[in-house]
Write an enzyme that holds these catalytic residues in place. Structure first.
Site, PDB file in Angstrom:
ATOM      1  CE1 TYR A  35      -5.091   6.867  -0.136  1.00 57.93           C
ATOM      2  CE2 TYR A  35      -4.271   7.060   2.375  1.00 57.93           C
ATOM      3  CZ  TYR A  35      -5.010   6.129   1.074  1.00 57.93           C
ATOM      4  OH  TYR A  35      -4.303   4.866   1.453  1.00 57.93           O
TER       5      TYR A  35
ATOM      6  CG  ASP B  18      -1.981   1.091   1.501  1.00 59.62           C
ATOM      7  OD1 ASP B  18      -3.354   1.185   0.423  1.00 59.62           O
ATOM      8  OD2 ASP B  18      -2.076   2.402   2.186  1.00 59.62           O
TER       9      ASP B  18
ATOM     10  CG  HIS C 189      -5.567  -3.686  -0.040  1.00 62.51           C
ATOM     11  ND1 HIS C 189      -4.604  -3.422  -1.014  1.00 62.51           N
ATOM     12  CD2 HIS C 189      -5.366  -2.875   0.765  1.00 62.51           C
ATOM     13  CE1 HIS C 189      -3.940  -2.340  -0.943  1.00 62.51           C
ATOM     14  NE2 HIS C 189      -4.501  -2.374   0.571  1.00 62.51           N
TER      15      HIS C 189
END
Length: 313
Positions: free
Chosen positions: A233, A112, A287
């Protein structure tokens, strides 16, 4: 959180003699957990998790490597400064940690957000990089600006149901860009988000236990922790711009994807950026590959980092 287990206790709970440590790197205090013997292998985790996401694979890897699982800037037991969340800057943190630990070069694996940092580390510090593994992630590029955050009528044919698939609708990429609001909504209630994310993205949500989820919820329970995680982000536009300046990676790269279809997602992005690329789809995983299919991940890591002929890091 009542009855919370400390980072030191979590580290001691793992076989392999793992210990919890801190290092001051360029004014930022980084937390990491290390154990085992052999070539150094750094593990970098993602949002909304911590180093603990590797706890199932660390003991087996420690039989062959010096395993160092790091809380990135803004994560878990590490500092959460006001800035520096671009992946190039976070890779510089890791470079500093490598020097602090006295290693000339390391293998590195990231999941990630941690995979984005691992890629930036290899791109900016090739002289320190042995081999690289990316878990269910590719480097940020312009496709991030074109993600469908919700099902598109006529294209996805799921009648607006985000849970019906196919694929994943990454609404949190937008939510985490919003200043101030996530902190107000989630402070003290991070377990709600943790549960939703795991149940949505895992093929086997039960693989991440209540204890695991409590560890992550505790790590993201404060305003500053939510703000720091969101900053990863908010830095994506800069990461995309930085990535356009990088030469293709010279280090061999193993990309592990959760389940069928991930090769089609990863290969178009990674192939132009990596000179020696291997992509593997891990069956029966979503994931959270290291937690859903730990034995498979260990097997692939041993084959790639240990058994495949290469110059040892």
């Amino acid at each position: 959180m009542p009855g919370a287990v400390s980072e030191a206790e979590l580290a001691r709970s793992l076989e392999g003699g793992f210990v919890s440590r801190h290092a001051d790197i360029g004014g930022v205090r980084l937390h990491y957990v290390e154990g085992g013997h052999g070539d150094p292998l750094l593990l970098l985790g993602g949002w909304p998790q911590t180093w603990w996401q590797f706890h199932k694979i660390m003991p087996a890897l420690a039989e062959h490597f010096r395993v160092i699982a790091v809380d990135l800037r803004g994560m878990g037991g590490s500092d959460k400064p006001a800035g520096g969340y671009g992946k190039k800057a976070m890779a510089a943190d890791i470079r500093g940690l490598v020097g602090h630990l006295g290693h000339d070069a390391v293998h590195i694996a990231g999941h990630d957000i941690g995979g984005m940092v691992a890629y930036a580390f290899a791109a900016n510090h090739p002289e320190l990089t042995g081999r690289v593994a990316l878990l269910d992630i590719a480097p940020p590029d312009d496709r991030f600006f074109r993600y469908s955050l919700l099902p598109v009528p006529g294209r996805h044919q799921v009648d607006g149901d985000i849970h019906a698939g196919p694929g994943r609708f990454l609404w949190w990429f937008a939510f985490n860009q919003v200043p101030d609001l996530p902190e107000r909504l989630l402070a003290g209630r991070a377990r709600l988000l943790i549960d939703w994310m795991i149940d949505y993205l895992a093929a086997d949500p039960a693989a991440l236990t209540d204890h695991d989820r409590d560890v992550y919820a505790r790590a993201y329970s404060s305003d500053e922790a939510i703000r720091a995680g969101n900053a990863w982000y908010r830095a994506l536009p800069q990461d995309i711009a930085d990535g356009k300046t990088y030469a293709p990676l010279s280090a061999p790269v193993l990309a592990l994807g959760g389940g069928e279809g991930t090769r089609a997602l990863l290969e178009p992005v990674l192939a132009p950026r990596v000179t020696d690329l291997e992509i593997v789809e891990v069956p029966d995983s979503g994931h959270y590959i290291a937690e859903e299919q730990p034995e498979a991940v260990v097997g692939h890591f041993l084959r790639f980092f240990r058994d495949r002929p290469h110059d040892a890091a």
